[in-house]
Design a protein around this motif. Structure first.
Motif, PDB file in Angstrom:
ATOM      1  N   UNK A 126      57.647 -20.311  10.022  1.00  0.00           N
ATOM      2  CA  UNK A 126      57.357 -21.669   9.522  1.00  0.00           C
ATOM      3  C   UNK A 126      55.929 -22.114   9.834  1.00  0.00           C
ATOM      4  N   UNK A 144      56.252 -23.143  13.516  1.00  0.00           N
ATOM      5  CA  UNK A 144      56.035 -24.523  13.046  1.00  0.00           C
ATOM      6  C   UNK A 144      54.643 -25.075  13.352  1.00  0.00           C
ATOM      7  N   UNK A 161      54.731 -24.156  19.676  1.00  0.00           N
ATOM      8  CA  UNK A 161      55.374 -24.738  18.488  1.00  0.00           C
ATOM      9  C   UNK A 161      54.920 -26.157  18.175  1.00  0.00           C
ATOM     10  N   UNK A 162      54.876 -26.441  16.894  1.00  0.00           N
ATOM     11  CA  UNK A 162      54.622 -27.801  16.406  1.00  0.00           C
ATOM     12  C   UNK A 162      53.263 -28.358  16.807  1.00  0.00           C
ATOM     13  N   UNK A 178      49.635 -26.279  24.058  1.00  0.00           N
ATOM     14  CA  UNK A 178      51.076 -26.499  24.163  1.00  0.00           C
ATOM     15  C   UNK A 178      51.653 -27.246  22.963  1.00  0.00           C
TER      16      UNK A 178
ATOM     17  N   UNK C 109      65.915 -22.412   7.077  1.00  0.00           N
ATOM     18  CA  UNK C 109      65.843 -22.263   8.532  1.00  0.00           C
ATOM     19  C   UNK C 109      65.751 -20.787   8.891  1.00  0.00           C
ATOM     20  N   UNK C 110      65.072 -20.507  10.011  1.00  0.00           N
ATOM     21  CA  UNK C 110      64.956 -19.130  10.491  1.00  0.00           C
ATOM     22  C   UNK C 110      65.746 -19.032  11.786  1.00  0.00           C
ATOM     23  N   UNK C 127      63.803 -25.224  10.254  1.00  0.00           N
ATOM     24  CA  UNK C 127      64.062 -25.086  11.694  1.00  0.00           C
ATOM     25  C   UNK C 127      63.844 -23.638  12.116  1.00  0.00           C
ATOM     26  N   UNK C 128      63.425 -23.446  13.373  1.00  0.00           N
ATOM     27  CA  UNK C 128      63.352 -22.103  13.955  1.00  0.00           C
ATOM     28  C   UNK C 128      64.282 -22.049  15.158  1.00  0.00           C
ATOM     29  N   UNK C 144      62.412 -28.934  10.817  1.00  0.00           N
ATOM     30  CA  UNK C 144      61.143 -28.592  11.483  1.00  0.00           C
ATOM     31  C   UNK C 144      61.229 -28.519  13.003  1.00  0.00           C
ATOM     32  N   UNK C 145      62.421 -28.395  13.547  1.00  0.00           N
ATOM     33  CA  UNK C 145      62.593 -28.279  15.001  1.00  0.00           C
ATOM     34  C   UNK C 145      62.404 -26.819  15.411  1.00  0.00           C
ATOM     35  N   UNK C 146      61.875 -26.614  16.615  1.00  0.00           N
ATOM     36  CA  UNK C 146      61.718 -25.272  17.165  1.00  0.00           C
ATOM     37  C   UNK C 146      62.542 -25.157  18.449  1.00  0.00           C
ATOM     38  N   UNK C 149      63.799 -19.152  22.675  1.00  0.00           N
ATOM     39  CA  UNK C 149      64.785 -18.132  23.014  1.00  0.00           C
ATOM     40  C   UNK C 149      65.598 -18.495  24.263  1.00  0.00           C
ATOM     41  N   UNK C 163      60.805 -31.785  16.967  1.00  0.00           N
ATOM     42  CA  UNK C 163      60.951 -31.603  18.410  1.00  0.00           C
ATOM     43  C   UNK C 163      60.802 -30.123  18.748  1.00  0.00           C
ATOM     44  N   UNK C 164      60.453 -29.863  20.008  1.00  0.00           N
ATOM     45  CA  UNK C 164      60.272 -28.485  20.474  1.00  0.00           C
ATOM     46  C   UNK C 164      61.027 -28.279  21.767  1.00  0.00           C
ATOM     47  N   UNK C 166      61.147 -25.326  24.551  1.00  0.00           N
ATOM     48  CA  UNK C 166      60.648 -24.030  24.990  1.00  0.00           C
ATOM     49  C   UNK C 166      61.848 -23.157  25.391  1.00  0.00           C
ATOM     50  N   UNK C 182      58.951 -32.813  23.475  1.00  0.00           N
ATOM     51  CA  UNK C 182      58.712 -31.434  23.913  1.00  0.00           C
ATOM     52  C   UNK C 182      59.436 -31.229  25.232  1.00  0.00           C
ATOM     53  N   UNK C 185      57.881 -27.419  28.376  1.00  0.00           N
ATOM     54  CA  UNK C 185      56.495 -26.932  28.373  1.00  0.00           C
ATOM     55  C   UNK C 185      56.081 -26.578  29.798  1.00  0.00           C
ATOM     56  N   UNK C 186      55.036 -25.779  29.911  1.00  0.00           N
ATOM     57  CA  UNK C 186      54.574 -25.350  31.232  1.00  0.00           C
ATOM     58  C   UNK C 186      54.174 -26.540  32.085  1.00  0.00           C
ATOM     59  N   UNK C 207      58.053 -20.573  35.823  1.00  0.00           N
ATOM     60  CA  UNK C 207      59.218 -19.762  35.487  1.00  0.00           C
ATOM     61  C   UNK C 207      60.540 -20.484  35.736  1.00  0.00           C
TER      62      UNK C 207
END
Lengths: 352, 352, 352
Positions: A126, A144, A161-162, A178, C109-110, C127-128, C144-146, C149, C163-164, C166, C182, C185-186, C207
């Motif tokens: 995307x 995205x 993303x995004x 980010x 969507x993916x 979406x992803x 469009x949301x991510x 994994x 929205x994202x 991680x 989000x 995020x880190x 992590x």
């Protein structure tokens, strides 16, 4: 992933004291590390924790190593900067734990035929890449993301993303951007024209660029405006946290860090190696020199020449106490007048 | 793009003094303009720069033109508002430098069949347009934008990448919505229900709309909540910077500007032609009248009736100096008590 | 949608006084409610409005019902918490007004084949969803949301556009995540390494995870960082407004609400049932106890043990007045010194 202390020292340097054929599976704080973990001591305050730590080995400075009264059976990595050493070893373990990045362009991505995407780059689902964009080697664009026409992205940069890059953005090598970050949006520039009836704010076109140099990290939902006529520049090695706003034509000097929720208004210049605290506001058109620290929630409204720590924020106290003092604060001028009158009266009494 | 001064004056008005058959290729500040560039003077402080400027011509007011001691060989455009004149000419050059917008819907966009998309509109890649949306003529939606069901967007509005419009949003004509902006998200409304054990915050459905009138610009990552029962309204001509938060049921009066990182809490009303500085906070349920200026980082907790400049922020000073005075500030009541005691003693001494 | 008072009381409880076969089409405030609308009284200040209200029925407490001097012909729902009762009834009407959610995955969507997407879930366009993600029953992911994994999302959670999440984020049941948010995020963690020439900030891998428990709502453009080694945790029932920043390793206790533009720096802990006002800043590594209220724009730099209201913000006053007092504030130490000198002199005079 398992590596030996010998392998770690071979890769990252430092002096190994004790056995090197010790299997390490990861890192942990001194008080939680186990027999296959590496701990580190960067603050001498925690020196006492070392003896009790279950860590297989400890990274520490020569000075701290010499302070230890006894060196038990474990091994030691002596390095000038244990914290940075820890960070680099942790990066190695973290990288090993991540799935391999698959190079190539996801079929759902929309990439303009004129864009340059090396075979080593990874473009996720995307994603939109407009005309004339140039990606460096091993660039990774997560899903995205939108990259506007004519932008360039240096080698090994990672965009989450995004995120959005407006047209003509320039991103250096090894940057991390980010999720939800916006780079190169229009600066906030309008000419008032309310002379006539009605009137309006006339938009001043923002034709400069946003230029992000190498090794910069930009946090989630942070926005960096493009310049009006010249460029907005974030110099190399800067680290910018989440929810930060940087206005047009700002220049942030190399290696400066800006914590979350800070805002830098247009045309201001921040020096190198500065530390801008969380929720700090910097007014427009001011200049902050090198190595200036502005503590959290402070406001900078005038230029600050040189190194030093600057503040204008109060810590929260019980509400009733605050309100009482705040009411006096709002009438400090009256209190000063009373003081002046008293001084005059006492002078009169003394002269009697 | 090259135009003559004659063509510029024909289009934008003003009085041309000197030759009009002069080719202009762009605009620049007085101190950087060259022989094919047009400069402007909007601040009399820079009057002295005019003589040395290499500009082919200068836009300035009649008053400033008359102040110049000599009028060298260049040409002049005399206009009542040189800054707005400059902005309009700059827009013309900027528009010419941009690639033409291609009308039509990108094949990767997902547009509900019930949406109205005129042939003149441009819908970019990866966009989602839900049922019942109506786009005006020449609307341009950049990539990865989401437009919720039943929203309407006026003619010539431009929406940048990764912006989100919730359902039933109303956007006027000639608006610009920057990347990552969110329009119409739920207001922050919950009824506490902690009488029973456990308990919860019960969500109050937000069934009003976000209504953005004509000629509004909304910055990157700015969020504007929908109303709870009535609407949140941003009146025409407002300009809102990046990272701004506007709560439910807020009304912002026409032509008001709000700088970056400001937050307006729910149910507050801001008048027309106000200037809300960066990182200003406005509490909920307050009313700010017309032509109020709130300086950067100030907090408005009570209504402000009329025009005027309001402030509650301190500028940063060296940390040691700040801490010393802040400690006294936290004990101002004790200082006041000492002053009172002194006053009583001095009165006693005087009455002796 | 039309329901009778009988049906409302059957579903939501409370004591019905007066006729129950009254058709209700919606809710409205007392002063605007009409003959088919239900109003509520939660604040005794508005008791006088009840008699004049056109509402078909009014939700109110037993205490307020007993205060009414006459009970006119309308009906009454007596409930212990009228505001929460209103909110629940309003939710019913709002849900009925919304189009039915269509379960299934949009063809654009993916979704990675290894992701678990129940038949009851709805995954919108563009979406992803990456590998290993697990969605609960009736989860709804807008366009469009991510979703990175390995993330897991509990039953009935709703995630709005752009929205994202991680990788490895954990979202509970019945959460609402607004557009542009989000999660994961880190965190902002770097080890300085400027001992050598050049030098750099060495990134500390982040992590840990971001863990959002059940019944949490997260506002538009809010960012919540993942933990560095441990997790960042938002406990159940928290409500977080727009544009909020929450740093790594933070823990926010159950049912705490955080208003817009607030920022919580890394490794801080906030108790249960706290209310953090708009634009509040909380420094890193502090602990705030249960039931603490921090008023808007205040800064918390030290731990706050217990319940109570805390403040450090001034309200805006006319600029000239502010500047005068702020100048004195910056010299409070001199004023204190003058006070001390006066005290000594007066003591001297008294001892004469």
């Amino acid at each position: 992933m398992t590596v030996t202390l010998d392998q770690i020292v071979a890769r990252f340097g430092g002096d190994l004291i004790g056995g090197g054929n010790v299997a390490i599976e990861g890192l942990a704080p001194l008080d939680r590390a186990g027999a296959h973990q590496l701990a580190f001591l960067s603050n001498p305050l925690y020196l006492a924790q070392v003896a009790d730590s279950g860590a297989a080995a400890v990274i520490l400075s020569r000075a701290d190593f010499d302070k230890l009264t006894g060196h038990d059976g474990r091994s030691w990595i002596v390095a000038p900067n244990p914290y940075a050493y820890f960070a680099r070893v942790a990066q190695m373990f973290a990288a090993a734990a991540e799935p391999a990045v698959v190079a190539g362009v996801h079929p759902s991505a929309v990439v303009d035929p004129s864009a340059v995407v090396p075979a080593s780059a990874s473009v996720g689902p995307q994603v939109v890449i407009e005309a004339g964009v140039r990606l460096g080697e091993r660039v990774r664009i997560v899903g995205n993301v939108f990259i506007g026409r004519g932008s360039t992205i240096g080698d090994d940069t990672l965009i989450y993303a995004n995120a959005t890059l407006y047209h003509a953005s320039v991103i250096g090598a090894r940057c991390i951007i980010h999720a939800g970050a916006v780079i190169g949006s229009d600066g906030f520039g309008f000419a008032p024209d309310f002379t006539a009836a009605g009137g309006e704010w006339v938009k001043i076109p923002q034709v400069g660029r946003a230029v992000i140099e190498d090794d910069v990290e930009i946090g989630a939902s942070t926005s960096i405006d493009r310049g009006a006529m010249a460029d907005t520049v974030i110099e190399r090695g800067c680290k910018i946290d989440n929810q930060v706003q940087i206005g047009h034509n700002v220049r942030v000097g190399a290696y400066t860090v800006i914590a979350g929720c800070a805002g830098i208004a247009g045309s201001s210049t921040i020096g190198r190696h500065c530390m801008i605290g969380g929720a700090v506001g910097v007014a427009g058109h001011v200049t902050i020199g090198d190595r200036v620290i502005v503590t959290a929630k402070s406001g900078v409204s005038k230029s600050i020449p040189g190194p030093g720590v600057y503040t204008s924020a109060f810590p929260a106290v019980p509400n009733a106490e605050w309100n009482k003092n705040a009411a006096i604060m709002r009438n400090l001028d009256k209190m000063r007048d009373r003081l002046r009158q008293l001084e005059a009266k006492v002078k009169g009494l003394q002269e009697k």
